[in-house]
Every structure is written in C-alpha cells, then in structure tokens.
Motif scaffolding. Structure first.
Motif, short mmCIF file in Angstrom:
data_model
loop_
_atom_site.label_atom_id
_atom_site.label_comp_id
_atom_site.label_asym_id
_atom_site.label_seq_id
_atom_site.Cartn_x
_atom_site.Cartn_y
_atom_site.Cartn_z
N LEU A 3 -94.29 -59.21 90.53
CA LEU A 3 -94.47 -58.21 91.57
C LEU A 3 -94.18 -58.79 92.95
CD1 LEU A 3 -97.80 -56.46 90.45
CD2 LEU A 3 -95.46 -55.71 90.01
N TYR A 4 -93.62 -57.99 93.81
CA TYR A 4 -93.30 -58.33 95.20
C TYR A 4 -92.15 -59.33 95.31
CZ TYR A 4 -97.85 -56.17 95.89
OH TYR A 4 -98.92 -55.30 95.86
N HIS A 5 -91.68 -59.86 94.22
CA HIS A 5 -90.64 -60.89 94.25
C HIS A 5 -89.25 -60.30 94.04
CE1 HIS A 5 -94.06 -63.55 94.15
NE2 HIS A 5 -93.27 -64.59 94.30
N ARG A 6 -88.25 -61.15 94.21
CA ARG A 6 -86.85 -60.78 94.05
C ARG A 6 -86.17 -61.81 93.14
NH1 ARG A 6 -84.83 -57.66 98.63
NH2 ARG A 6 -86.38 -57.52 100.30
N PRO A 7 -85.01 -61.50 92.61
CA PRO A 7 -84.26 -62.49 91.83
C PRO A 7 -83.99 -63.78 92.61
CG PRO A 7 -83.34 -60.31 91.47
CD PRO A 7 -84.36 -60.16 92.56
N GLU A 8 -83.84 -63.66 93.93
CA GLU A 8 -83.54 -64.85 94.74
C GLU A 8 -84.64 -65.91 94.69
OE1 GLU A 8 -81.19 -61.41 96.43
OE2 GLU A 8 -83.21 -61.74 95.62
N HIS A 9 -85.84 -65.51 94.34
CA HIS A 9 -86.91 -66.50 94.24
C HIS A 9 -86.63 -67.54 93.14
CE1 HIS A 9 -89.37 -63.62 96.64
NE2 HIS A 9 -89.95 -64.73 97.05
N GLY B 79 -102.44 -51.62 73.92
CA GLY B 79 -103.32 -50.87 74.79
C GLY B 79 -103.70 -51.57 76.08
N GLU B 80 -103.20 -52.77 76.31
CA GLU B 80 -103.58 -53.55 77.49
C GLU B 80 -102.50 -53.49 78.56
OE1 GLU B 80 -106.34 -57.01 75.39
OE2 GLU B 80 -104.28 -57.48 75.98
N SER B 81 -102.94 -53.64 79.81
CA SER B 81 -102.04 -53.76 80.96
C SER B 81 -102.37 -55.05 81.70
CB SER B 81 -102.22 -52.58 81.90
OG SER B 81 -103.52 -52.62 82.50
N ALA B 82 -101.50 -55.44 82.62
CA ALA B 82 -101.78 -56.62 83.45
C ALA B 82 -103.07 -56.41 84.24
CB ALA B 82 -100.60 -56.89 84.38
N ALA B 83 -103.22 -55.23 84.83
CA ALA B 83 -104.43 -54.95 85.61
C ALA B 83 -105.66 -54.98 84.73
CB ALA B 83 -104.29 -53.60 86.30
N GLY B 84 -105.56 -54.44 83.53
CA GLY B 84 -106.69 -54.41 82.63
C GLY B 84 -107.10 -55.78 82.15
N CYS C 66 -97.19 -50.33 88.69
CA CYS C 66 -96.51 -51.17 87.68
C CYS C 66 -97.50 -52.03 86.92
CB CYS C 66 -95.45 -52.03 88.35
SG CYS C 66 -94.04 -51.10 88.98
N GLY C 67 -98.47 -52.59 87.62
CA GLY C 67 -99.45 -53.44 86.96
C GLY C 67 -100.34 -52.70 85.98
N LEU C 68 -100.34 -51.37 86.06
CA LEU C 68 -101.13 -50.55 85.13
C LEU C 68 -100.33 -50.19 83.88
CD1 LEU C 68 -102.74 -48.11 87.72
CD2 LEU C 68 -103.87 -50.03 86.58
N GLY C 69 -99.05 -50.53 83.86
CA GLY C 69 -98.21 -50.18 82.73
C GLY C 69 -98.63 -50.88 81.45
#
Length: 232
Positions: free
Chosen positions: A10-16, A91-96, A150-153
């Motif tokens: 999240l918040y990042h780009r390919p350039e990182h 059934g899990e997400s990153a946020a969860g 996105c983190g809830l996906g």
C-alpha cells in the motif's frame, strides 16, 4: 530465462523496487514490477495475474506487506516470497489479521474522496527507519495516495496452500508487528528472519537479491532438464 515478479504494498509504487530490479536484471533475470492501485484487492490481483500469465514458465513472485494479500490470490506462480507480508487464509483480510501498526496508523492522513496518504515525517521512521537517510527520503518521495478498502479485501484463492512459499520476517519492523509476521510465516513452506525494518528492498537490497537468486537456483535444480515447475 529465470523470471521474477515484484509486488509492492500500500502507498508504494513499482519504483520502490528499483534497487532490487536493477541488480536482478544485471544478472540476467527477467523482472516485472506491476503497478497496483487498481482500486480493490480483486483488481490488484487480476493485474498481477495477467503479468504471471505472460510468462511461458512460472515466475517467482515476491509480495511485500499488502502485496502478500495480492500474491495469495495468484495461480501459476513457481514460488511465492512473502516479505513482511500478509498471508490471509479463508475469510481473512490484511486488516483482519492485524493490519497496520499503531505507528503506521498515526502516519495515515485523509486525502480526497476517502483516499488516504502518508505523512512524510512519520512515514520515514515507520517504513524506512533503518535505511540511510538519503534512501529513506527518496522512498518517501515516491509514496502515493491509496484508495480505500484494499486492506479489507479477502482473497478468493489461496495459492500458498499449493505453491512453495518462503516468508521473510523483518524483526525490526515498525509497520507490521513481527509477532504477527511469525504467525503468518508458519503458514509458509519455509521461513527466514532478517534484522531489518519494514523495507529491506530499500535499505538492504542485497538481502532481497540474494534470497531471490537462491530460490531461483534451487527451483531450477529441482526441475528435470530445466523444465518448469507445475502448479498452474
């Protein structure tokens, strides 16, 4: 030719991933770094799946942080590398699973239409606290706003259950709790632990390059006559 797909968080780009990608390409490895920010986890996963499907042989795929949720949903990868990454089960997400640390949450600020961004002063210490200051400043300058949700996906497929996987715990991480990382690492085939912060592809690209080369060499050695691994 050996191939690697690098998936940012999240918040990042390919350039990182530039420091890692340049070194891998110099050694003869084909490297693709897709752009996420498609608006949802399913859309991000579909974008990376299209990249994986473009190879004749299954590539190694590295996912960092939220990128772990993305690569969890892939089919056809030869090896999954989860770098301080979320590894959701059914059934899990990153946020969860636990999501961002309190320090990272404090760095998040509102943008337009529900999007969020990271405050540069707080992001530097949380994401790149162990990186040389010029590199940390460069990485902060690349950060971009993030669409909500996105983190809830929740992934629809769980590739790590069938595809060989390696988890890298970043023991000095200030963004994703190392204790949580070790729990998620137990889901993977293999686990390593580095004494780094959240973003070793910035501060210690040599570690990331070395691991990818090791895995590519081992995977090639296991295939008779250089054949591709199965799993598609």
């Amino acid at each position: 030719m050996a191939a690697v797909v690098l998936v940012h968080g999240l918040y990042h780009r390919p350039e990182h991933f530039a420091l890692v990608a340049e070194r891998m390409r110099a050694a003869g490895t084909e490297v693709l770094v897709p752009e996420l920010h498609r608006g949802s986890l399913p859309a991000d996963t579909a974008a990376v799946q299209a990249v994986v499907d473009s190879f004749q042989e299954p590539p190694a795929v590295l996912g960092h942080s939220y990128g772990g949720s993305v690569i969890t949903g892939l089919r056809g990868a030869g090896h999954l590398v989860c770098l301080a990454a979320f590894v959701p089960d059914v059934g899990e997400s990153a946020a969860g699973l636990g999501g961002a640390s309190p320090g990272l949450q404090a760095a998040i600020g509102p943008e337009h239409d529900g999007w969020t961004g990271l405050r540069p002063d707080r992001a530097a210490g949380t994401l790149y606290g162990d990186c040389p200051e010029p590199l940390a400043a460069w990485a902060v300058g690349l950060l971009r706003a993030q669409a909500p949700g996105c983190g809830l996906g929740i992934p629809e497929h769980h590739g790590w259950k069938r595809t060989p996987s390696t988890y890298v715990v970043c023991a000095q991480d200030r963004a994703v709790d190392p204790v949580l990382q070790r729990q998620m690492a137990s889901r993977c085939t293999d686990a390593r632990e580095w004494q780094t912060g959240h973003s070793p592809f910035i501060g210690r690209p040599d570690l990331v390059v070395g691991l990818l080369r090791e895995l590519l060499t081992a995977n090639a050695a296991r295939q008779p006559n250089g054949g591709a691994p199965t799993g598609r």
